[in-house]
Design a protein around this motif. Structure first.
Motif, mmCIF file in Angstrom:
data_model
loop_
_atom_site.group_PDB
_atom_site.id
_atom_site.type_symbol
_atom_site.label_atom_id
_atom_site.label_comp_id
_atom_site.label_asym_id
_atom_site.label_seq_id
_atom_site.Cartn_x
_atom_site.Cartn_y
_atom_site.Cartn_z
ATOM 1 N N GLU A 85 5.717 23.016 31.904
ATOM 2 C CA GLU A 85 4.468 22.261 32.010
ATOM 3 C C GLU A 85 4.730 20.771 31.855
ATOM 4 O O GLU A 85 5.654 20.359 31.150
ATOM 5 C CB GLU A 85 3.476 22.711 30.925
ATOM 6 N N GLU A 121 -0.976 28.150 23.965
ATOM 7 C CA GLU A 121 -2.077 28.689 24.777
ATOM 8 C C GLU A 121 -1.555 29.388 26.028
ATOM 9 O O GLU A 121 -2.156 30.336 26.509
ATOM 10 C CB GLU A 121 -3.033 27.569 25.195
ATOM 11 N N THR A 122 -0.453 28.897 26.581
ATOM 12 C CA THR A 122 0.051 29.448 27.851
ATOM 13 C C THR A 122 1.427 30.086 27.689
ATOM 14 O O THR A 122 1.869 30.818 28.584
ATOM 15 C CB THR A 122 0.191 28.339 28.918
ATOM 16 N N ARG A 156 4.104 28.479 27.930
ATOM 17 C CA ARG A 156 5.064 27.726 28.733
ATOM 18 C C ARG A 156 5.631 26.532 27.952
ATOM 19 O O ARG A 156 5.020 26.044 27.003
ATOM 20 C CB ARG A 156 4.390 27.240 30.023
ATOM 21 N N ASP A 182 -4.997 27.362 38.199
ATOM 22 C CA ASP A 182 -4.208 28.169 37.259
ATOM 23 C C ASP A 182 -3.561 27.311 36.174
ATOM 24 O O ASP A 182 -2.653 27.759 35.487
ATOM 25 C CB ASP A 182 -3.148 28.972 38.012
ATOM 26 N N SER A 183 -4.019 26.077 36.040
ATOM 27 C CA SER A 183 -3.470 25.193 35.021
ATOM 28 C C SER A 183 -4.326 25.214 33.765
ATOM 29 O O SER A 183 -5.520 25.491 33.821
ATOM 30 C CB SER A 183 -3.420 23.755 35.543
ATOM 31 N N PHE A 184 -3.700 24.853 32.670
ATOM 32 C CA PHE A 184 -4.414 24.773 31.390
ATOM 33 C C PHE A 184 -4.960 23.361 31.213
ATOM 34 O O PHE A 184 -4.318 22.383 31.553
ATOM 35 C CB PHE A 184 -3.438 25.106 30.257
#
Ligand SMILES: *Cc1c(COP(=O)(O)O)cnc(C)c1O
Length: 392
Positions: free
Chosen positions: A75, A132-133, A135, A345-347
């Motif tokens: 990210e 959260e992800t 990544r 699809d991004s945070f």
């Protein structure tokens, strides 16, 4: 009434002379004295050790991410208030932009950034993990929105603490700088590992299309040159050990750029003067205010972001329509990046202010060759929209 565009170039210096020289000498392609000269002069202007020219600001950002070792699936922190290219380049690297909110200057909100890094991330062996992800966050791309310097002091401090690479999107802020206590200047683009500039037709200086990367680090500059010139490892036998890019700037473009750079101080002075005049002519309208220059900075005032309050019948889009009727171009701020389809699809982390400003920011004519009478004409039109008498 003549059409008044938002931001157009002014090419009244040595542009024609230098381009004619390229034609006369037949040095028109992607190497040449103007390319090296333009790189050298731009590096000097912003006080960077190295500069590498490239084909546009987007390619500058792309190659900067590659040179800083961005890995697929990772990210990169990107402000949601920016032009799409800032986030697209992250996708070019098969990574994910992670969107952050803006502050009242429209730049990256550093308090939120710090809160996020502290409370929603964890340091792991692989790097900083976004809880959260899942990544790994590798880099951060602050943008100096509309020319106003972002809070690089805090951003660099946080990036150091959390081991993130900083790539500055300084595409809009060539010439903008911070004023040091000792009276010295520190230019935007020179505070991260790499700073990226754009010379698109609407930017402060233009080469038609073009870009430049600056860095203080020699190895990084060599890597940037290598990647933008097809990653050639042998000049004669054409050996390539990596996938490279043809992202070069031509000598003709650099010739225009060099001539433009000679006029940069005049362009900035004119931009700043016209902004002051706008402020003076519009200060009676309480529905309007301007994005302010952050403390201890001097902006190139590339764009004059007007904040238009929604009040009764009057709002940003109404004002824009009124200007259009009078043949004056104005433009709303970009749709926030976290709302754009390619990034579904991004945070994104608690975007609030960007949403607040989304329907309130309007950019009004700001070309570096804008005359006082043009500013007066725009201001008079705005006064009319609000039912006031012109003050000129
Ligand atoms: C102009 C711009 C770019 C891209 O530059 P190009 O030269 O048009 O590719 C990237 N980011 C921001 C914020 C810009 O304004």
């Amino acid at each position: 009434m003549a059409y008044l565009p938002l931001s157009v170039p002014s090419l009244k210096g040595n542009e024609l002379r230098y381009v004619s020289d390229c034609i006369a000498t037949e040095w028109v392609s992607s190497v040449g004295a103007y390319v090296s000269q333009f790189e050298k002069k731009l590096a000097e202007y912003v006080n960077a050790n190295f500069a590498v020219a490239c084909v546009n600001g987007t390619s500058a950002l792309h190659v900067s991410l590659l040179a800083s070792g961005i890995q697929p699936q990772g990210e990169v922190i990107v402000p949601t208030v920016s032009f799409i290219a800032t986030a697209n380049v992250v996708k070019y690297c098969s990574a994910y932009p992670l969107f952050m909110d803006c502050d009242d200057g429209l730049n990256l909100d550093v308090e939120k950034l710090e809160f996020f890094l502290k409370n929603h991330c964890e340091k792991t062996k692989l790097g900083l993990r976004n809880k959260e992800t899942g990544r790994i966050i590798q880099a951060i791309i602050p943008v100096h929105v509309f020319g106003y310097p972002a809070d690089m002091k805090t951003i660099v401090r946080l990036a150091t603490e959390y081991h993130l690479t900083v790539i500055e999107d300084a595409t809009e802020s060539l010439g903008s700088h911070y004023l040091n206590e000792d009276g010295g200047k520190k230019f935007t683009g020179t505070l991260g590992l790499i700073g990226c500039f754009s010379f698109n037709g609407n930017k402060l200086i233009t080469t038609g299309g073009g870009g430049m990367m600056v860095t203080q680090d020699q190895k990084t500059s060599q890597r940037l040159k290598y990647l933008t010139t097809q990653a050639k490892d042998d000049e004669l036998y054409f050996v390539h050990n990596e996938v490279g890019y043809n992202y070069r700037l031509t000598n003709i473009q650099a010739a225009v750029g060099l001539a433009q750079l000679e006029q940069i101080d005049l362009f900035i002075e004119t931009k700043r003067k016209n902004l002051s005049l706008y402020k003076k002519l519009l200060d009676n309208i309480e529905e309007l205010s301007f994005i302010e220059e952050p403390k201890n900075t001097r902006s190139n005032c590339w764009h004059y972001a007007l904040i238009v309050a929604n009040s009764g019948e009057k709002n940003r889009d109404g004002l824009m329509a009124c200007l259009k009727e009078n043949h004056i171009e104005s433009r709303p701020i970009w749709r926030s990046l976290h709302c754009q389809k390619p990034f579904h699809d991004s945070f994104s982390f608690h975007i609030e202010k960007a949403n607040y400003y989304a329907d309130k920011i309007l950019n009004i004519p700001c070309s570096s060759n804008l005359r006082e009478t043009d500013v007066e004409r725009v201001a008079a039109c705005i006064q009319k929209y609000y039912g006031r008498h012109s003050r000129t």
